[in-house]
Design a protein around this motif. Structure first.
Motif, mmCIF file in Angstrom:
data_model
loop_
_atom_site.group_PDB
_atom_site.id
_atom_site.type_symbol
_atom_site.label_atom_id
_atom_site.label_comp_id
_atom_site.label_asym_id
_atom_site.label_seq_id
_atom_site.Cartn_x
_atom_site.Cartn_y
_atom_site.Cartn_z
ATOM 1 N N ALA A 297 10.106 9.705 -4.129
ATOM 2 C CA ALA A 297 11.374 9.598 -4.840
ATOM 3 C C ALA A 297 11.373 10.502 -6.060
ATOM 4 O O ALA A 297 12.371 11.153 -6.368
ATOM 5 C CB ALA A 297 11.621 8.148 -5.241
ATOM 6 N N PHE A 298 10.249 10.574 -6.767
ATOM 7 C CA PHE A 298 10.140 11.435 -7.943
ATOM 8 C C PHE A 298 10.251 12.902 -7.554
ATOM 9 O O PHE A 298 10.961 13.673 -8.187
ATOM 10 C CB PHE A 298 8.806 11.178 -8.649
ATOM 11 N N ASP B 177 11.594 14.194 -4.737
ATOM 12 C CA ASP B 177 12.913 14.484 -4.169
ATOM 13 C C ASP B 177 13.995 14.525 -5.239
ATOM 14 O O ASP B 177 15.015 15.181 -5.067
ATOM 15 C CB ASP B 177 13.277 13.454 -3.104
ATOM 16 N N GLU B 178 13.774 13.838 -6.341
ATOM 17 C CA GLU B 178 14.763 13.809 -7.416
ATOM 18 C C GLU B 178 14.977 15.196 -8.002
ATOM 19 O O GLU B 178 16.078 15.571 -8.354
ATOM 20 C CB GLU B 178 14.283 12.857 -8.511
ATOM 21 N N GLY B 179 13.924 16.003 -8.099
ATOM 22 C CA GLY B 179 14.032 17.323 -8.691
ATOM 23 C C GLY B 179 14.381 18.419 -7.705
ATOM 24 O O GLY B 179 14.572 19.561 -8.079
ATOM 25 N N THR B 180 14.508 18.097 -6.414
ATOM 26 C CA THR B 180 14.788 19.096 -5.396
ATOM 27 C C THR B 180 16.287 19.286 -5.243
ATOM 28 O O THR B 180 16.999 18.326 -4.975
ATOM 29 C CB THR B 180 14.201 18.667 -4.037
ATOM 30 N N PRO B 181 16.782 20.506 -5.423
ATOM 31 C CA PRO B 181 18.211 20.734 -5.212
ATOM 32 C C PRO B 181 18.553 20.628 -3.730
ATOM 33 O O PRO B 181 17.855 21.178 -2.885
ATOM 34 C CB PRO B 181 18.448 22.153 -5.733
ATOM 35 N N GLN B 182 19.587 19.916 -3.416
ATOM 36 C CA GLN B 182 19.981 19.700 -2.033
ATOM 37 C C GLN B 182 21.018 20.731 -1.620
ATOM 38 O O GLN B 182 21.951 21.015 -2.348
ATOM 39 C CB GLN B 182 20.560 18.288 -1.851
ATOM 40 N N GLY B 183 20.859 21.290 -0.423
ATOM 41 C CA GLY B 183 21.851 22.182 0.139
ATOM 42 C C GLY B 183 21.853 23.587 -0.432
ATOM 43 O O GLY B 183 22.777 24.334 -0.180
ATOM 44 N N ARG B 184 20.851 23.970 -1.181
ATOM 45 C CA ARG B 184 20.801 25.327 -1.721
ATOM 46 C C ARG B 184 20.002 26.213 -0.796
ATOM 47 O O ARG B 184 18.999 25.813 -0.241
ATOM 48 C CB ARG B 184 20.166 25.333 -3.111
ATOM 49 N N THR B 185 20.465 27.448 -0.654
ATOM 50 C CA THR B 185 19.743 28.420 0.150
ATOM 51 C C THR B 185 19.168 29.481 -0.765
ATOM 52 O O THR B 185 19.586 29.622 -1.912
ATOM 53 C CB THR B 185 20.679 29.082 1.184
ATOM 54 N N ALA B 186 18.238 30.246 -0.249
ATOM 55 C CA ALA B 186 17.595 31.289 -1.047
ATOM 56 C C ALA B 186 18.592 32.405 -1.336
ATOM 57 O O ALA B 186 19.379 32.794 -0.476
ATOM 58 C CB ALA B 186 16.386 31.845 -0.312
ATOM 59 N N THR B 187 18.563 32.910 -2.532
ATOM 60 C CA THR B 187 19.423 34.025 -2.889
ATOM 61 C C THR B 187 18.809 35.312 -2.347
ATOM 62 O O THR B 187 17.605 35.369 -2.088
ATOM 63 C CB THR B 187 19.574 34.124 -4.422
ATOM 64 N N PRO B 188 19.590 36.351 -2.179
ATOM 65 C CA PRO B 188 19.030 37.602 -1.656
ATOM 66 C C PRO B 188 17.912 38.155 -2.535
ATOM 67 O O PRO B 188 16.985 38.767 -2.030
ATOM 68 C CB PRO B 188 20.230 38.553 -1.638
ATOM 69 N N ALA B 189 17.974 37.954 -3.843
ATOM 70 C CA ALA B 189 16.913 38.460 -4.719
ATOM 71 C C ALA B 189 15.590 37.758 -4.422
ATOM 72 O O ALA B 189 14.544 38.383 -4.396
ATOM 73 C CB ALA B 189 17.299 38.272 -6.176
ATOM 74 N N GLN B 190 15.627 36.447 -4.190
ATOM 75 C CA GLN B 190 14.409 35.725 -3.871
ATOM 76 C C GLN B 190 13.880 36.154 -2.505
ATOM 77 O O GLN B 190 12.683 36.297 -2.320
ATOM 78 C CB GLN B 190 14.663 34.221 -3.869
ATOM 79 N N SER B 191 14.776 36.369 -1.564
ATOM 80 C CA SER B 191 14.361 36.756 -0.219
ATOM 81 C C SER B 191 13.729 38.141 -0.225
ATOM 82 O O SER B 191 12.704 38.358 0.409
ATOM 83 C CB SER B 191 15.569 36.728 0.714
ATOM 84 N N SER B 192 14.323 39.078 -0.958
ATOM 85 C CA SER B 192 13.777 40.434 -0.975
ATOM 86 C C SER B 192 12.456 40.485 -1.724
ATOM 87 O O SER B 192 11.559 41.241 -1.346
ATOM 88 C CB SER B 192 14.784 41.412 -1.590
ATOM 89 N N SER B 193 12.316 39.685 -2.787
ATOM 90 C CA SER B 193 11.053 39.707 -3.519
ATOM 91 C C SER B 193 9.927 39.116 -2.681
ATOM 92 O O SER B 193 8.792 39.589 -2.742
ATOM 93 C CB SER B 193 11.183 38.974 -4.850
ATOM 94 N N PRO C 257 0.802 -1.221 0.000
ATOM 95 C CA PRO C 257 0.000 0.000 0.000
ATOM 96 C C PRO C 257 0.836 1.273 0.000
ATOM 97 O O PRO C 257 0.370 2.314 -0.409
ATOM 98 C CB PRO C 257 -0.832 -0.111 1.278
ATOM 99 N N ALA C 258 2.089 1.226 0.456
ATOM 100 C CA ALA C 258 2.919 2.429 0.501
ATOM 101 C C ALA C 258 3.781 2.573 -0.749
ATOM 102 O O ALA C 258 4.519 3.533 -0.876
ATOM 103 C CB ALA C 258 3.810 2.403 1.735
ATOM 104 N N GLY C 259 3.693 1.657 -1.669
ATOM 105 C CA GLY C 259 4.550 1.696 -2.855
ATOM 106 C C GLY C 259 4.359 2.942 -3.689
ATOM 107 O O GLY C 259 5.322 3.566 -4.124
ATOM 108 N N ASN C 260 3.120 3.340 -3.929
ATOM 109 C CA ASN C 260 2.883 4.535 -4.731
ATOM 110 C C ASN C 260 3.392 5.784 -4.033
ATOM 111 O O ASN C 260 3.945 6.677 -4.676
ATOM 112 C CB ASN C 260 1.394 4.687 -5.029
ATOM 113 N N THR C 261 3.237 5.850 -2.724
ATOM 114 C CA THR C 261 3.718 7.007 -1.979
ATOM 115 C C THR C 261 5.233 7.082 -2.036
ATOM 116 O O THR C 261 5.799 8.148 -2.242
ATOM 117 C CB THR C 261 3.261 6.930 -0.515
#
Length: 72
Positions: free
Chosen positions: A28-29, A31-47, A19-23
């Motif tokens: 996994a799908f 998390d595959e596209g998520t960049p690891q260890g990146r923080t927000a840049t100042p431009a993103q934070s200010s916007s 029952p947990a296979g689809n989850t």
């Protein structure tokens, strides 16, 4: 529930239902596209901060207008 014609129907590789296979596959799908260890840049934070300030000001204006209409 959506039907996937390419997936085995209700059976895992050992012949038992997983029952947990689809989850697990979805996580996994995602998390595959998520960049690891990146923080927000100042431009993103200010916007995002500008958007927050604009939202708060808009909320104050709306509340003020409602109070003015209700009391006036």
């Amino acid at each position: 529930m959506a039907h996937n014609p390419q997936a085995p129907h209700g059976q895992g590789p050992e012949g038992t239902h997983d029952p947990a296979g689809n989850t697990q596959m979805f996580r996994a799908f995602v998390d595959e596209g998520t960049p690891q260890g990146r923080t927000a840049t100042p431009a993103q934070s200010s916007s995002s901060r500008v958007g927050l300030v604009v939202g708060v000001i808009a909320a104050i204006v709306v509340i003020g207008a409602v109070a003015w209409l209700a009391l006036g």
